[in-house]
Design a protein around this motif. Structure first.
Motif: not given
Lengths: 194, 162
Positions: A132, A136-145, A147, A165, A169, A172
């Motif tokens: 996780y 979250l570090t590399r691509d937060p846009a790719a996080i979805g339910p 995960d 989280t 975050a 980051a």
């Protein structure tokens, strides 16, 4: 990336740190809320050029990393190390690897993350945390339910997931400050109070 | 009272996630405080509010967060009515002023590849006319928006939204 399992590094700023002799009232107030620490000294003195931001960020950081109940502190440090390893921030990774090891007496976990990054072989609960943290570090846009499922399967509550989280975050943010306002330098000498 | 994260994640007062956030009252307080200190400081050190919103919009765009982009686009519109800065952020006209180009380049660098930053990147900003205060403000802003976008991603995940 420097090996971050060999003890703390020093940090050299690229912005001239504030001179305490010429600091404003507002800057001095902002500096009081930071933990006092030789290595953080230069860092805080650089951040104090914007005392309003420093005055809020320090207590926010403390609330994220030291909040009571919820996710155990060692797991927050694990999230911090994971983020720092993937962002390539050796300074942050070194500090937080040391804290993790002090809390858990498991330096092998840090060695594996240093060597293998997000692919490090860990027991299932820490694997879920690491995966996780990496996503979250590399691509937060790719996080979805979906995960949330691996974390819940390992028994993390929603509060613990929220704590994780926030910790990931926060790194980051922290990594970017450390990596772009200065650079890590040779390890601190023996006898350092840290 | 709802704060910036509640608004961005569309959390209604009394809902489970709204209440979950309130298990960490200091975190809620200083997250909003950080937002205020970064976007509406008393002393901006020369980095204007319009530049700050434009920089944040650039980060939200790079991170592909539609809601966060809309949030910063709205803030910027109020401060940059001609849309001059907005156009540079969204890939249109370049401002020929070295200072804004240097700021935008730094935003991209630090958001995408902080590990490759060098001393010369800071020297460039200082040479472009930013004060030490403005450099630190810009750095805190980039850090904050990268933090904010990830907290938002986690809140959406817990809410069951994509």
């Amino acid at each position: 990336m420097r090996d971050f399992t060999q003890g703390e590094l020093d940090w050299r700023p690229w912005v001239a740190p504030l001179d305490l002799n010429t600091a404003s009232e507002r800057q001095l107030i902002a500096l009081k809320v930071t933990p006092s620490n030789r290595a953080v000294g230069a860092y805080s003195l650089v951040l104090a050029h914007d005392p309003e931001a420093l005055g809020e960020r320090s207590p926010l950081y403390n609330a994220v990393m030291f909040g009571t109940k919820g996710l155990p502190r060692a797991d927050r440090e694990l999230g911090a190390v994971a983020a720092s390893r993937l962002n390539g921030c050796a300074y942050c990774a070194a500090v937080h690897a040391l804290r993790f090891t002090q809390l858990t007496k498991e330096p092998e976990v840090m060695v594996r993350i240093q060597r293998d990054g997000a692919g490090a072989a860990l027991e299932p609960r820490r694997r879920a945390i690491l995966e996780y943290a990496a996503k979250l570090t590399r691509d937060p846009a790719a996080i979805g339910p979906a995960d949330a499922a691996p974390l819940r399967a390992q028994g993390l509550t929603d509060l613990e997931i929220l704590d994780l989280t926030h910790a990931v975050a926060m790194f980051a943010w922290a990594n970017r400050l450390m990596q772009t306002l200065g650079e890590p330098t040779a390890p601190v000498r023996e006898g350092n109070p840290l | 009272m709802t704060d910036v994260m509640d608004t961005l994640a569309n959390l209604q007062p009394g809902s489970p996630l709204f209440e979950l956030r309130r298990e960490r009252p200091d975190l809620v307080k200083h997250l909003q405080g950080s937002d205020d200190a970064i976007f509406t400081p008393t002393d901006d050190g020369g980095l204007t509010s319009a530049e700050r919103s434009a920089a944040a919009l650039r980060i939200a765009t790079l991170l592909r967060d539609g809601m966060l982009s809309a949030h910063y686009r709205a803030r910027l519109a109020a401060l940059d009515p001609d849309g001059t800065l907005a156009r540079t952020v969204e890939g249109g006209a370049r401002i020929t002023e070295g200072r804004w180009d240097a700021i935008l380049a730094h935003v991209d660098l630090v958001t995408r590849g902080p590990g490759i930053a060098e001393r010369k990147d800071i020297d460039n900003l200082l040479a472009a006319g930013l004060s030490s205060h403005a450099v630190v403000s810009l750095s805190q802003l980039i850090g904050y928006v990268n933090f904010q976008a990830r907290v938002l991603a986690g809140l959406r995940m817990l809410k069951g939204e994509a």
